[in-house]
Design a protein around this motif. Structure first.
Motif, mmCIF file in Angstrom:
data_model
loop_
_atom_site.group_PDB
_atom_site.id
_atom_site.type_symbol
_atom_site.label_atom_id
_atom_site.label_comp_id
_atom_site.label_asym_id
_atom_site.label_seq_id
_atom_site.Cartn_x
_atom_site.Cartn_y
_atom_site.Cartn_z
ATOM 1 N N GLY A 125 -39.766 127.531 40.430
ATOM 2 C CA GLY A 125 -39.813 128.903 39.960
ATOM 3 C C GLY A 125 -38.642 129.242 39.054
ATOM 4 O O GLY A 125 -37.736 128.435 38.839
ATOM 5 N N VAL A 126 -38.668 130.460 38.530
ATOM 6 C CA VAL A 126 -37.622 130.883 37.595
ATOM 7 C C VAL A 126 -36.275 130.954 38.290
ATOM 8 O O VAL A 126 -35.254 130.460 37.787
ATOM 9 C CB VAL A 126 -37.982 132.257 36.977
ATOM 10 N N ALA A 156 -39.844 125.549 24.891
ATOM 11 C CA ALA A 156 -40.580 126.510 24.069
ATOM 12 C C ALA A 156 -39.973 127.914 24.179
ATOM 13 O O ALA A 156 -39.930 128.659 23.200
ATOM 14 C CB ALA A 156 -42.049 126.538 24.482
ATOM 15 N N ALA A 157 -39.492 128.284 25.377
ATOM 16 C CA ALA A 157 -38.856 129.589 25.558
ATOM 17 C C ALA A 157 -37.581 129.687 24.726
ATOM 18 O O ALA A 157 -37.263 130.744 24.177
ATOM 19 C CB ALA A 157 -38.544 129.826 27.034
ATOM 20 N N ALA A 158 -36.840 128.593 24.625
ATOM 21 C CA ALA A 158 -35.630 128.581 23.796
ATOM 22 C C ALA A 158 -35.979 128.817 22.327
ATOM 23 O O ALA A 158 -35.302 129.575 21.624
ATOM 24 C CB ALA A 158 -34.884 127.261 23.969
ATOM 25 N N ALA A 159 -37.054 128.180 21.860
ATOM 26 C CA ALA A 159 -37.486 128.388 20.477
ATOM 27 C C ALA A 159 -37.938 129.824 20.251
ATOM 28 O O ALA A 159 -37.625 130.439 19.224
ATOM 29 C CB ALA A 159 -38.621 127.414 20.136
ATOM 30 N N GLY A 160 -38.664 130.380 21.222
ATOM 31 C CA GLY A 160 -39.109 131.765 21.090
ATOM 32 C C GLY A 160 -37.951 132.748 21.105
ATOM 33 O O GLY A 160 -37.953 133.742 20.362
ATOM 34 N N LEU A 161 -36.946 132.488 21.948
ATOM 35 C CA LEU A 161 -35.767 133.357 22.008
ATOM 36 C C LEU A 161 -34.983 133.295 20.702
ATOM 37 O O LEU A 161 -34.518 134.324 20.198
ATOM 38 C CB LEU A 161 -34.877 132.954 23.180
ATOM 39 N N PHE A 162 -34.855 132.115 20.142
ATOM 40 C CA PHE A 162 -34.199 131.971 18.844
ATOM 41 C C PHE A 162 -34.927 132.785 17.779
ATOM 42 O O PHE A 162 -34.315 133.504 16.980
ATOM 43 C CB PHE A 162 -34.141 130.494 18.444
ATOM 44 N N LEU A 219 -37.128 135.040 30.281
ATOM 45 C CA LEU A 219 -36.392 134.438 29.182
ATOM 46 C C LEU A 219 -35.268 133.529 29.666
ATOM 47 O O LEU A 219 -34.804 132.661 28.933
ATOM 48 C CB LEU A 219 -35.803 135.530 28.277
ATOM 49 N N GLN A 220 -34.833 133.712 30.892
ATOM 50 C CA GLN A 220 -33.737 132.904 31.403
ATOM 51 C C GLN A 220 -34.107 131.428 31.532
ATOM 52 O O GLN A 220 -33.220 130.574 31.612
ATOM 53 C CB GLN A 220 -33.258 133.439 32.749
ATOM 54 N N GLN A 224 -43.608 121.864 28.103
ATOM 55 C CA GLN A 224 -42.155 122.061 28.094
ATOM 56 C C GLN A 224 -41.862 123.561 27.938
ATOM 57 O O GLN A 224 -41.445 124.027 26.885
ATOM 58 C CB GLN A 224 -41.506 121.264 26.958
ATOM 59 N N TYR A 225 -42.072 124.292 29.007
ATOM 60 C CA TYR A 225 -41.977 125.751 28.937
ATOM 61 C C TYR A 225 -40.557 126.221 28.624
ATOM 62 O O TYR A 225 -40.376 127.187 27.876
ATOM 63 C CB TYR A 225 -42.443 126.363 30.266
ATOM 64 N N ASP A 226 -39.561 125.551 29.185
ATOM 65 C CA ASP A 226 -38.184 125.961 28.935
ATOM 66 C C ASP A 226 -37.791 125.715 27.484
ATOM 67 O O ASP A 226 -37.143 126.550 26.844
ATOM 68 C CB ASP A 226 -37.223 125.226 29.885
#
Length: 334
Positions: free
Chosen positions: A81-82, A303-309, A69-70, A299-301
């Motif tokens: 990498g992450v 999309a991750a922000a949208a999922g975290l929201f 999630l970071q 755009q994985y980062d």
């Protein structure tokens, strides 16, 4: 007396020392908490063995991925990498709320969930109440089976049935419209028709199966309440309103809290199967936005922000609904 207490009698140890020795012996004689846990595991090892696969699955597929999630706060690169990607703070979240597509997705998700909740939530309750009033066993089993069946059909097949039913050339809906002199409508290309079709399909697919929970709650109502109502001359309608519904109210509240927590989780598979660019205006939801931005655009980062929201809002909704329910109805999840 003080001499006896402090020095003891005939060379015996003082009373305080005897008490301390007794307490110490009792403490060492009792098993420690770790020993109790070990004894419990030895005694119930079969149950924990059955539980182990689910715990492993939760850890590997739900908790371990949370490490990623970071990337919602990083300029993520698959080559770095992450851990190696640089931090950029809340830039992705700022982009989210500046994106018209994301704001449209939030609006569509809330509207679809709202109508699914308002229209779809009471229907399983009404179905359970009606099933409970059926006295003919064969008829009751038949109708329940028909109502449950759509839940076990694949979403792909359900989507195929919907597409075929609303087809302008061979669909039964347009055939009825043509029979009464109307013109065929290509429903699935009209943005204004997507939400009614989607909500109606979801109700048809899940209402029967969801009624099982309420039927189980009704089965737990004490028969003596109905017997007393019959003696008092109550009708079936009065017993439904005065006994059955109040008795299953805690179950209804719990299910409502769960539904509110999932208000941003619209059926992703069904939307993907039914929507198209012509209906993005009313069909695009948060999950499809994440799918397009993450998997299709890479755009994985972002999309991750949208999922975290999405996850944070769902968490806040569950906490809020649970607190309100606990305060006003004394029924809650925890």
């Amino acid at each position: 007396m003080s001499d006896i207490t402090t020095e003891g009698k005939a060379g015996r140890p003082p009373v305080e020392e005897l008490v301390a020795q007794a307490v110490e012996a009792e403490r060492y004689s009792e098993p420690s908490r770790l020993q109790k846990v070990g004894d419990h595991l030895k005694r119930e090892w079969q149950l924990y063995l059955l539980l182990a696969p689910m715990v492993i699955w939760l850890v590997l597929f739900l908790y371990k991925p949370m490490y990623g999630l970071q990337i919602a706060f990083k300029d993520y690169s698959i080559f770095r990498g992450v851990a190696g990607s640089p931090w950029i703070g809340f830039e992705h979240f700022e982009r989210l709320f500046e994106s018209e597509q994301f704001l449209r997705a939030i609006k569509n998700t809330v509207l679809i969930s709202f109508w699914s909740l308002v229209i779809g939530f009471p229907i399983p309750i009404m179905l359970a109440l009606m099933f409970n009033e059926v006295t003919n066993a064969l008829y009751k089993r038949t109708t329940q089976t028909i109502a449950y069946l759509p839940h076990f059909i694949s979403s792909v097949i359900i989507a195929g049935i919907v597409i075929t039913s609303f087809s302008p050339s061979m669909g039964i809906v347009n055939a009825i419209i043509n029979f009464f002199g109307g013109e065929s409508i290509y429903f699935l290309t009209k943005p204004e028709w997507f939400r009614p079709i989607f909500v109606g399909t979801g109700i048809w697919q899940e209402a029967g199966f969801s009624s099982i929970v309420y039927l189980a709650a009704i089965a737990g109502v004490s028969p003596t309440l109905y017997e007393s109502a019959v003696v008092d001359g109550a009708s079936r309608w009065q017993m439904m309103w005065k006994i059955t519904l109040p008795s299953i109210l805690p179950t209804i509240i719990i299910m409502l809290i769960i539904r509110i927590g999932n208000i941003l989780e619209v059926g992703f598979e069904m939307v993907i199967l039914l929507y198209q660019p012509a209906t993005y205006e009313t069909a695009d939801i948060i999950n499809t936005f994440i799918y397009r931005q993450g998997l299709q655009a890479g755009q994985y980062d972002f999309a991750a922000a949208a999922g975290l929201f999405n996850a944070v809002v769902a968490f806040v909704l569950v906490i809020t609904a649970n607190a309100i329910s606990r305060r006003f109805s004394r029924t809650s999840l925890w």
